[in-house]
Write a protein that holds these residues in place. Structure first.
Motif, PDB file in Angstrom:
ATOM      1  N   GLY A 165       3.567   5.893   8.050  1.00  0.00           N
ATOM      2  CA  GLY A 165       4.547   6.718   8.740  1.00  0.00           C
ATOM      3  C   GLY A 165       3.911   7.486   9.889  1.00  0.00           C
ATOM      4  O   GLY A 165       2.703   7.710   9.924  1.00  0.00           O
ATOM      5  N   ARG A 166       4.733   7.867  10.831  1.00  0.00           N
ATOM      6  CA  ARG A 166       4.276   8.583  12.020  1.00  0.00           C
ATOM      7  C   ARG A 166       5.199   9.755  12.300  1.00  0.00           C
ATOM      8  O   ARG A 166       6.319   9.801  11.811  1.00  0.00           O
ATOM      9  CB  ARG A 166       4.276   7.643  13.230  1.00  0.00           C
ATOM     10  CG  ARG A 166       3.487   6.381  13.005  1.00  0.00           C
ATOM     11  CD  ARG A 166       3.627   5.411  14.143  1.00  0.00           C
ATOM     12  NE  ARG A 166       3.169   4.095  13.721  1.00  0.00           N
ATOM     13  CZ  ARG A 166       3.079   3.064  14.529  1.00  0.00           C
ATOM     14  NH1 ARG A 166       3.435   3.169  15.794  1.00  0.00           N
ATOM     15  NH2 ARG A 166       2.664   1.900  14.077  1.00  0.00           N
ATOM     16  N   ASP A 167       4.735  10.670  13.134  1.00  0.00           N
ATOM     17  CA  ASP A 167       5.606  11.773  13.533  1.00  0.00           C
ATOM     18  C   ASP A 167       6.576  11.277  14.608  1.00  0.00           C
ATOM     19  O   ASP A 167       6.432  10.177  15.131  1.00  0.00           O
ATOM     20  CB  ASP A 167       4.791  12.978  14.009  1.00  0.00           C
ATOM     21  CG  ASP A 167       4.025  12.735  15.299  1.00  0.00           C
ATOM     22  OD1 ASP A 167       4.582  12.147  16.253  1.00  0.00           O
ATOM     23  OD2 ASP A 167       2.852  13.138  15.374  1.00  0.00           O
ATOM     24  N   LYS A 185       0.879  -1.166   0.000  1.00  0.00           N
ATOM     25  CA  LYS A 185       0.000   0.000   0.000  1.00  0.00           C
ATOM     26  C   LYS A 185       0.915   1.214   0.000  1.00  0.00           C
ATOM     27  O   LYS A 185       1.738   1.376   0.897  1.00  0.00           O
ATOM     28  CB  LYS A 185      -0.895  -0.018   1.248  1.00  0.00           C
ATOM     29  CG  LYS A 185      -1.850   1.157   1.362  1.00  0.00           C
ATOM     30  CD  LYS A 185      -2.731   1.009   2.603  1.00  0.00           C
ATOM     31  CE  LYS A 185      -3.553   2.233   2.857  1.00  0.00           C
ATOM     32  NZ  LYS A 185      -4.837   2.232   2.186  1.00  0.00           N
ATOM     33  N   ASP A 186       0.804   2.044  -1.018  1.00  0.00           N
ATOM     34  CA  ASP A 186       1.729   3.173  -1.168  1.00  0.00           C
ATOM     35  C   ASP A 186       1.073   4.529  -1.003  1.00  0.00           C
ATOM     36  O   ASP A 186       1.712   5.553  -1.193  1.00  0.00           O
ATOM     37  CB  ASP A 186       2.408   3.116  -2.545  1.00  0.00           C
ATOM     38  CG  ASP A 186       3.307   1.895  -2.677  1.00  0.00           C
ATOM     39  OD1 ASP A 186       4.009   1.566  -1.711  1.00  0.00           O
ATOM     40  OD2 ASP A 186       3.293   1.262  -3.761  1.00  0.00           O
ATOM     41  N   ASP A 187      -0.202   4.567  -0.678  1.00  0.00           N
ATOM     42  CA  ASP A 187      -0.868   5.858  -0.523  1.00  0.00           C
ATOM     43  C   ASP A 187      -1.148   6.112   0.953  1.00  0.00           C
ATOM     44  O   ASP A 187      -0.936   5.246   1.790  1.00  0.00           O
ATOM     45  CB  ASP A 187      -2.168   5.898  -1.345  1.00  0.00           C
ATOM     46  CG  ASP A 187      -3.167   4.832  -0.924  1.00  0.00           C
ATOM     47  OD1 ASP A 187      -2.764   3.842  -0.270  1.00  0.00           O
ATOM     48  OD2 ASP A 187      -4.359   4.983  -1.236  1.00  0.00           O
ATOM     49  N   GLY A 188      -1.610   7.295   1.265  1.00  0.00           N
ATOM     50  CA  GLY A 188      -1.981   7.619   2.643  1.00  0.00           C
ATOM     51  C   GLY A 188      -0.838   7.581   3.633  1.00  0.00           C
ATOM     52  O   GLY A 188      -1.045   7.328   4.814  1.00  0.00           O
ATOM     53  N   GLY A 189       0.387   7.821   3.147  1.00  0.00           N
ATOM     54  CA  GLY A 189       1.536   7.833   4.045  1.00  0.00           C
ATOM     55  C   GLY A 189       2.096   6.451   4.357  1.00  0.00           C
ATOM     56  O   GLY A 189       2.950   6.309   5.227  1.00  0.00           O
ATOM     57  N   TYR A 190       1.623   5.428   3.667  1.00  0.00           N
ATOM     58  CA  TYR A 190       2.137   4.074   3.869  1.00  0.00           C
ATOM     59  C   TYR A 190       3.385   3.849   3.029  1.00  0.00           C
ATOM     60  O   TYR A 190       3.551   4.440   1.966  1.00  0.00           O
ATOM     61  CB  TYR A 190       1.085   3.031   3.455  1.00  0.00           C
ATOM     62  CG  TYR A 190      -0.018   2.827   4.445  1.00  0.00           C
ATOM     63  CD1 TYR A 190       0.024   1.791   5.368  1.00  0.00           C
ATOM     64  CD2 TYR A 190      -1.117   3.682   4.467  1.00  0.00           C
ATOM     65  CE1 TYR A 190      -0.995   1.602   6.276  1.00  0.00           C
ATOM     66  CE2 TYR A 190      -2.145   3.499   5.376  1.00  0.00           C
ATOM     67  CZ  TYR A 190      -2.079   2.460   6.281  1.00  0.00           C
ATOM     68  OH  TYR A 190      -3.090   2.285   7.179  1.00  0.00           O
TER      69      TYR A 190
END
Length: 178
Positions: free
Chosen positions: A134-136, A117-122
């Protein structure tokens, strides 16, 4: 894919003169130069590892605007450390220990997906066959330290805050460990 640039040998040597040995990559040294440039005409001083503030890993400071300089996970240095690459390495250890994504989720809350899954920050971790969102920096430290405590492994980080007026430790270096 990350963009790449070519620089002259002379410029590379200049970068090395301003880098912190065994901590900086060319990218972090360049980022520090831009931080100083954007801060203004004051003469920046090179942070010293020995001058880093030491924080309790169980009660971390706000890591917003903190750049990861060095990370060690289970006794191994993380090459080219970023907050999310630190978390990825902890996830690899957790996945190996727990054996499945379902079990990993119980020990390390977060957004995961089976497959790519490459969208939504994945981003996809092909060696595990999963995608991780990803996370802060604050969320990465919470998840990574929690997982490391459960696995019984150590994690240590060194980081530097950006030069921003509204943060508590602008331009300072910090360390913490579990």
């Amino acid at each position: 894919m990350m963009p790449s640039i070519e620089i002259s040998q002379e410029l590379f040597k200049r970068i090395q003169r301003h880098a912190i040995p065994l901590v900086d990559t060319a990218e972090t040294a360049i980022a520090r130069a831009f931080d100083a440039l954007e801060k203004g005409p004051t003469t920046p001083s090179k942070p010293k590892i020995d001058d880093a503030r030491v924080f309790d890993g169980e009660a971390p400071p706000d890591l917003t605007f903190a750049t990861l300089l060095a990370a060690n996970l289970d006794g191994k240095e993380i090459k080219n450390p970023y907050w999310n690459t630190l978390m990825d390495e902890a996830i690899r250890l957790g996945f190996k220990a727990y054996g499945s994504l379902k079990e990993l989720r119980q020990h390390c809350p977060g957004n995961y997906a089976d497959g790519q899954k490459d969208d939504g920050g994945y981003h996809y971790m092909p060696d595990l066959g999963i995608s991780v969102q990803g996370r802060d920096a604050n969320a990465v430290w919470r998840a990574t330290s929690q997982l490391c405590k459960q696995l019984g492994i150590s994690v240590a980080v060194e980081f530097r805050w950006a030069h921003k007026e509204h943060i508590k430790y602008p331009g300072e270096t910090g360390q913490m460990a579990i």
